[in-house]
Write an enzyme that holds these catalytic residues in place. Structure first.
Site, PDB file in Angstrom:
ATOM      1  N   LYS A 257       0.774  -1.023   0.009  1.00  0.00           N
ATOM      2  CA  LYS A 257       0.019  -0.002   0.025  1.00  0.00           C
ATOM      3  C   LYS A 257       0.847   1.191  -0.217  1.00  0.00           C
ATOM      4  O   LYS A 257       0.354   2.315  -0.165  1.00  0.00           O
ATOM      5  CB  LYS A 257      -0.914   0.147   1.208  1.00  0.00           C
ATOM      6  CG  LYS A 257      -1.793  -1.244   1.599  1.00  0.00           C
ATOM      7  CD  LYS A 257      -2.462  -1.301   2.901  1.00  0.00           C
ATOM      8  CE  LYS A 257      -2.809  -2.433   3.088  1.00  0.00           C
ATOM      9  NZ  LYS A 257      -3.232  -2.699   4.614  1.00  0.00           N
ATOM     10  N   GLY A 258       2.005   1.176   0.507  1.00  0.00           N
ATOM     11  CA  GLY A 258       2.946   2.409   0.661  1.00  0.00           C
ATOM     12  C   GLY A 258       3.087   3.197  -0.357  1.00  0.00           C
ATOM     13  O   GLY A 258       3.451   4.415  -0.298  1.00  0.00           O
TER      14      GLY A 258
ATOM     15  N   GLU B 147       7.688   2.356  -6.561  1.00  0.00           N
ATOM     16  CA  GLU B 147       7.629   2.098  -4.749  1.00  0.00           C
ATOM     17  C   GLU B 147       8.040   3.310  -3.893  1.00  0.00           C
ATOM     18  O   GLU B 147       8.324   4.242  -4.445  1.00  0.00           O
ATOM     19  CB  GLU B 147       9.189   1.098  -4.819  1.00  0.00           C
ATOM     20  CG  GLU B 147       9.506   0.564  -3.583  1.00  0.00           C
ATOM     21  CD  GLU B 147       8.414  -0.367  -2.554  1.00  0.00           C
ATOM     22  OE1 GLU B 147       7.395   0.194  -2.627  1.00  0.00           O
ATOM     23  OE2 GLU B 147       8.669  -1.393  -2.082  1.00  0.00           O
ATOM     24  N   ASP B 148       7.421   2.985  -2.567  1.00  0.00           N
ATOM     25  CA  ASP B 148       7.794   4.029  -1.757  1.00  0.00           C
ATOM     26  C   ASP B 148       9.248   4.200  -1.085  1.00  0.00           C
ATOM     27  O   ASP B 148       9.501   5.167  -1.397  1.00  0.00           O
ATOM     28  CB  ASP B 148       6.771   3.985  -0.589  1.00  0.00           C
ATOM     29  CG  ASP B 148       6.857   2.446   0.070  1.00  0.00           C
ATOM     30  OD1 ASP B 148       7.715   1.559  -0.162  1.00  0.00           O
ATOM     31  OD2 ASP B 148       5.847   2.153   1.058  1.00  0.00           O
TER      32      ASP B 148
ATOM     33  N   ASP C 192      15.028   0.015   0.778  1.00  0.00           N
ATOM     34  CA  ASP C 192      15.465  -0.363   2.306  1.00  0.00           C
ATOM     35  C   ASP C 192      16.390  -1.368   2.143  1.00  0.00           C
ATOM     36  O   ASP C 192      17.506  -1.140   1.574  1.00  0.00           O
ATOM     37  CB  ASP C 192      14.344  -0.429   3.368  1.00  0.00           C
ATOM     38  CG  ASP C 192      14.732  -0.499   4.666  1.00  0.00           C
ATOM     39  OD1 ASP C 192      15.622   0.332   4.856  1.00  0.00           O
ATOM     40  OD2 ASP C 192      14.406  -1.292   5.610  1.00  0.00           O
TER      41      ASP C 192
ATOM     42  N   LYS D 180      17.091   4.417   1.214  1.00  0.00           N
ATOM     43  CA  LYS D 180      17.938   4.277   2.343  1.00  0.00           C
ATOM     44  C   LYS D 180      19.088   3.272   1.992  1.00  0.00           C
ATOM     45  O   LYS D 180      19.274   2.057   2.213  1.00  0.00           O
ATOM     46  CB  LYS D 180      17.302   3.613   3.399  1.00  0.00           C
ATOM     47  CG  LYS D 180      16.301   4.180   3.999  1.00  0.00           C
ATOM     48  CD  LYS D 180      16.011   3.664   5.506  1.00  0.00           C
ATOM     49  CE  LYS D 180      14.502   4.083   5.902  1.00  0.00           C
ATOM     50  NZ  LYS D 180      14.169   3.158   7.048  1.00  0.00           N
TER      51      LYS D 180
ATOM     52  N   PHE E  66      13.398   5.402  10.428  1.00  0.00           N
ATOM     53  CA  PHE E  66      12.430   5.131  10.104  1.00  0.00           C
ATOM     54  C   PHE E  66      11.404   6.015   9.871  1.00  0.00           C
ATOM     55  O   PHE E  66      11.138   7.147  10.665  1.00  0.00           O
ATOM     56  CB  PHE E  66      11.852   4.219  11.137  1.00  0.00           C
ATOM     57  CG  PHE E  66      10.662   3.145  10.463  1.00  0.00           C
ATOM     58  CD1 PHE E  66      10.921   2.109  10.026  1.00  0.00           C
ATOM     59  CD2 PHE E  66       9.355   3.777  10.668  1.00  0.00           C
ATOM     60  CE1 PHE E  66       9.952   1.378   9.408  1.00  0.00           C
ATOM     61  CE2 PHE E  66       8.360   2.955  10.152  1.00  0.00           C
ATOM     62  CZ  PHE E  66       8.538   1.560   9.373  1.00  0.00           C
TER      63      PHE E  66
ATOM     64  N   ASP F  36       3.782   3.605   6.491  1.00  0.00           N
ATOM     65  CA  ASP F  36       3.073   3.516   7.637  1.00  0.00           C
ATOM     66  C   ASP F  36       4.021   3.052   8.758  1.00  0.00           C
ATOM     67  O   ASP F  36       5.100   2.733   8.434  1.00  0.00           O
ATOM     68  CB  ASP F  36       2.012   2.504   7.495  1.00  0.00           C
ATOM     69  CG  ASP F  36       2.659   1.166   7.174  1.00  0.00           C
ATOM     70  OD1 ASP F  36       3.497   0.998   6.351  1.00  0.00           O
ATOM     71  OD2 ASP F  36       2.507   0.147   8.021  1.00  0.00           O
TER      72      ASP F  36
END
Ligand code: IMP
Ligand code: MG
Length: 187
Positions: free
Chosen positions: A50-51, A106-107, A110, A138, A159, A166
């Site tokens: 959902k990001g 993509e959000d 990582d 990141k 974070f 979220d």
């Protein structure tokens, strides 16, 4: 926005890392870059739920081309922020990728586990091309090598929440990207 519903209700919400105007400006730049690069083509954008939903909704409107889009949902983090290292498809695409110029949205990149898995999975479905756009990167957290063709912002190892991101399914509707106050469990 009238009331900062988050600032007084939640001790977890920390300072702004990227404010909404800065995000909007960068999203427009990414849209312009994609418009140039795909001129004469019709990219098929895939939003990773959902990001990426908030970023995707803004990005598609800043691309001046005829596009199509689809959605996929993958699970890796569960309810916490801890990565299991396992990726599975929770909701698959509706449409075939054959002969499409696919742009994966993509959000945040990582550890890279999610995109590494998805790129391999989607490549096997026969797209004409496959590129990746991520709002955030990141790099210090990477476990596997993943190439992102378009990156909104490189951020330090903190974070973040808001603009689709979220913490335990909350804060996705914050207009800014903020730092989470409480250190989440990390892998
Ligand atoms: P990766 O597989 O470790 O690259 O993780 C990518 C996914 O982890 C993202 O799509 C997010 O859902 C989640 N994630 C990683 N870092 C953050 C963060 O700082 N805030 C919120 N979600 C994050
Ligand atoms: Mg995500």
């Amino acid at each position: 926005m009238g009331v900062n519903w988050y600032s007084h209700l939640h001790e977890t919400v920390g300072p702004v890392m990227l404010d909404s105007l800065t995000i909007q400006k960068r999203v427009r730049e990414l849209g312009a870059e994609i418009t140039q690069d795909y001129r004469g083509k019709s990219p098929h954008m895939i939003c990773i739920l959902k990001g990426a939903s908030v970023f995707h909704a803004d990005l598609v409107r800043s691309i001046d081309l005829g596009i199509s889009f689809d959605f996929i949902a993958v699970g890796s983090y569960g309810a916490s922020t801890k990565s299991s290292g396992e990726v599975r498809i929770l909701k698959d695409l509706d449409e075939s990728l054959e002969d499409k110029d696919v742009l994966l949205v993509e959000d945040i990149l990582d550890t890279g586990l999610t995109l590494h898995y998805l790129i391999q999975n989607l490549e096997s479905r026969g797209p004409r091309s496959l590129r990746v756009v991520t709002l955030l990167n990141k790099p210090s957290r990477r476990i596997v090598t993943v190439r992102a063709d378009y990156v909104g912002f490189e951020i330090p190892d903190q974070f973040v929440i808001g603009y689709g991101l979220d913490f335990s399914q909350r804060y996705r509707n914050l207009p800014d990207i903020r730092i989470l106050k409480v250190e989440p469990e990390t892998s």
